[in-house]
Scaffold this motif. Structure first.
Motif, PDB file in Angstrom:
ATOM      1  N   THR A  53      19.200 -12.522  26.112  1.00  0.00           N
ATOM      2  CA  THR A  53      20.532 -12.467  26.719  1.00  0.00           C
ATOM      3  C   THR A  53      21.256 -13.754  26.355  1.00  0.00           C
ATOM      4  OG1 THR A  53      19.590 -11.221  28.565  1.00  0.00           O
ATOM      5  CG2 THR A  53      21.785 -12.124  28.869  1.00  0.00           C
ATOM      6  N   ASP A  54      22.526 -13.646  25.911  1.00  0.00           N
ATOM      7  CA  ASP A  54      23.256 -14.849  25.517  1.00  0.00           C
ATOM      8  C   ASP A  54      23.998 -15.460  26.701  1.00  0.00           C
ATOM      9  OD1 ASP A  54      25.517 -13.328  25.864  1.00  0.00           O
ATOM     10  OD2 ASP A  54      26.092 -13.298  23.760  1.00  0.00           O
ATOM     11  N   GLU A  55      24.764 -16.531  26.437  1.00  0.00           N
ATOM     12  CA  GLU A  55      25.457 -17.246  27.507  1.00  0.00           C
ATOM     13  C   GLU A  55      26.583 -16.434  28.148  1.00  0.00           C
ATOM     14  OE1 GLU A  55      26.600 -18.093  23.486  1.00  0.00           O
ATOM     15  OE2 GLU A  55      24.840 -18.893  24.466  1.00  0.00           O
ATOM     16  N   GLN A  56      27.048 -15.355  27.472  1.00  0.00           N
ATOM     17  CA  GLN A  56      28.053 -14.467  28.057  1.00  0.00           C
ATOM     18  C   GLN A  56      27.409 -13.317  28.817  1.00  0.00           C
ATOM     19  OE1 GLN A  56      30.619 -13.089  24.960  1.00  0.00           O
ATOM     20  NE2 GLN A  56      31.406 -15.120  24.489  1.00  0.00           N
ATOM     21  N   LYS A  57      26.110 -13.379  29.006  1.00  0.00           N
ATOM     22  CA  LYS A  57      25.339 -12.340  29.702  1.00  0.00           C
ATOM     23  C   LYS A  57      25.316 -11.020  28.925  1.00  0.00           C
ATOM     24  CE  LYS A  57      24.706 -14.693  33.647  1.00  0.00           C
ATOM     25  NZ  LYS A  57      24.203 -15.960  33.278  1.00  0.00           N
ATOM     26  N   ILE A  58      25.417 -11.125  27.595  1.00  0.00           N
ATOM     27  CA  ILE A  58      25.332  -9.937  26.740  1.00  0.00           C
ATOM     28  C   ILE A  58      23.878  -9.763  26.326  1.00  0.00           C
ATOM     29  CG2 ILE A  58      26.024  -8.900  24.551  1.00  0.00           C
ATOM     30  CD1 ILE A  58      28.628 -10.476  24.746  1.00  0.00           C
ATOM     31  N   HIS A  59      23.333  -8.600  26.601  1.00  0.00           N
ATOM     32  CA  HIS A  59      21.975  -8.284  26.158  1.00  0.00           C
ATOM     33  C   HIS A  59      22.049  -7.966  24.669  1.00  0.00           C
ATOM     34  CE1 HIS A  59      20.593  -8.054  30.308  1.00  0.00           C
ATOM     35  NE2 HIS A  59      21.678  -7.344  30.577  1.00  0.00           N
ATOM     36  N   TYR A  60      21.134  -8.530  23.896  1.00  0.00           N
ATOM     37  CA  TYR A  60      21.150  -8.284  22.457  1.00  0.00           C
ATOM     38  C   TYR A  60      19.730  -8.332  21.921  1.00  0.00           C
ATOM     39  CZ  TYR A  60      20.315 -13.257  21.546  1.00  0.00           C
ATOM     40  OH  TYR A  60      19.759 -14.502  21.497  1.00  0.00           O
ATOM     41  N   PHE A  61      19.579  -7.889  20.706  1.00  0.00           N
ATOM     42  CA  PHE A  61      18.316  -8.066  20.005  1.00  0.00           C
ATOM     43  C   PHE A  61      18.609  -8.346  18.549  1.00  0.00           C
ATOM     44  CE2 PHE A  61      19.129  -3.548  19.899  1.00  0.00           C
ATOM     45  CZ  PHE A  61      18.724  -3.126  18.644  1.00  0.00           C
ATOM     46  N   ARG A  62      17.787  -9.183  17.984  1.00  0.00           N
ATOM     47  CA  ARG A  62      17.925  -9.510  16.569  1.00  0.00           C
ATOM     48  C   ARG A  62      16.590  -9.244  15.902  1.00  0.00           C
ATOM     49  NH1 ARG A  62      18.903 -14.860  18.413  1.00  0.00           N
ATOM     50  NH2 ARG A  62      16.951 -15.951  18.636  1.00  0.00           N
ATOM     51  N   GLY A  63      16.672  -8.997  14.620  1.00  0.00           N
ATOM     52  CA  GLY A  63      15.446  -8.675  13.917  1.00  0.00           C
ATOM     53  C   GLY A  63      15.510  -8.977  12.449  1.00  0.00           C
ATOM     54  N   GLN A  64      14.374  -8.806  11.833  1.00  0.00           N
ATOM     55  CA  GLN A  64      14.232  -9.017  10.407  1.00  0.00           C
ATOM     56  C   GLN A  64      13.283  -7.947   9.891  1.00  0.00           C
ATOM     57  OE1 GLN A  64      12.255 -12.686   9.372  1.00  0.00           O
ATOM     58  NE2 GLN A  64      13.365 -12.820   7.446  1.00  0.00           N
ATOM     59  N   ALA A  65      13.610  -7.387   8.734  1.00  0.00           N
ATOM     60  CA  ALA A  65      12.744  -6.376   8.107  1.00  0.00           C
ATOM     61  C   ALA A  65      12.473  -6.779   6.677  1.00  0.00           C
ATOM     62  CB  ALA A  65      13.404  -5.010   8.167  1.00  0.00           C
ATOM     63  N   LYS A  66      11.219  -6.624   6.249  1.00  0.00           N
ATOM     64  CA  LYS A  66      10.809  -6.956   4.878  1.00  0.00           C
ATOM     65  C   LYS A  66      10.019  -5.789   4.319  1.00  0.00           C
ATOM     66  CE  LYS A  66      10.191 -11.858   5.837  1.00  0.00           C
ATOM     67  NZ  LYS A  66       9.231 -12.960   5.864  1.00  0.00           N
ATOM     68  N   ALA A  67      10.298  -5.474   3.056  1.00  0.00           N
ATOM     69  CA  ALA A  67       9.569  -4.384   2.405  1.00  0.00           C
ATOM     70  C   ALA A  67       9.459  -4.659   0.909  1.00  0.00           C
ATOM     71  CB  ALA A  67      10.280  -3.055   2.633  1.00  0.00           C
ATOM     72  N   SER A  68       8.330  -4.295   0.345  1.00  0.00           N
ATOM     73  CA  SER A  68       8.137  -4.321  -1.105  1.00  0.00           C
ATOM     74  C   SER A  68       8.274  -2.885  -1.580  1.00  0.00           C
ATOM     75  CB  SER A  68       6.753  -4.857  -1.465  1.00  0.00           C
ATOM     76  OG  SER A  68       6.623  -6.181  -1.026  1.00  0.00           O
ATOM     77  N   VAL A  69       9.269  -2.626  -2.434  1.00  0.00           N
ATOM     78  CA  VAL A  69       9.555  -1.264  -2.857  1.00  0.00           C
ATOM     79  C   VAL A  69       9.663  -1.195  -4.377  1.00  0.00           C
ATOM     80  CG1 VAL A  69      10.758  -0.680  -0.716  1.00  0.00           C
ATOM     81  CG2 VAL A  69      12.053  -1.604  -2.628  1.00  0.00           C
TER      82      VAL A  69
END
Length: 172
Positions: A53-69
């Protein structure tokens, strides 16, 4: 540490309140649209997700994805290995906060009827967006050199008659 499977859906509001994080994989067979554009089926995609949750009380999620294709080279048509990496940050649309009210650094995401986000299709969308527009080998590695390519010349049999030529004759 053994990587676990990323759940198919999560409640981002509840998870951000608990400040949960996931470090795991999404099986390649769970990403059918992504596999359609690849030269060979994708193996597991490594995914890291953090809910907060950020300082504005916004719920969020962050992520990272990695793939060898493996992608198809658009110059020679052969398969080529490619490392995909993408980062993303989402905030759920709630009754209190609409997509228009979100700060620019968050991408809005709709919740389903259970108040959850489907993670696998979301990560699949991010991987599709991370693909190069035109996949090509480095010129030294490609079997077709750019100097050997011709542009704009068609053989005589490939030229078609104008379909409106008959109308032009009638006009005269």
């Amino acid at each position: 540490m053994q990587k676990v499977r990323i759940p198919l859906s999560v409640d981002p509001v509840r998870n951000s309140g608990k400040k949960l994080s996931f470090d795991g994989v999404i099986p390649g067979q769970n990403l059918p649209r992504f596999n359609e554009v690849l030269a060979s089926p994708c193996t597991d995609v490594e995914v890291t997700l953090t809910f907060d949750t950020d300082e504005q009380k916004i719920h969020y999620f962050r992520g990272q994805a990695k793939a060898s294709v493996e992608l198809v080279c658009q110059r020679c048509g052969d398969a080529m290995p490619w490392q995909l990496e993408t980062e993303f940050q989402y905030a759920p649309v709630t009754k209190r906060r609409s997509a228009e009210d979100m700060p620019e650094h968050y991408e809005a995401v709709e919740l389903n009827e259970l108040g959850e986000v489907l993670l696998h299709p979301l990560v699949e969308d991010e991987l599709l967006l991370a693909l190069p527009i035109v996949a090509k080998h480095v010129e030294q590695d490609c079997k077709i050199k750019s100097d050997a390519m011709k542009w704009g010349e068609l053989p005589a049999e490939a030229e078609k008659q104008n379909p409106f030529a008959v109308l032009q004759k009638l006009k005269k």
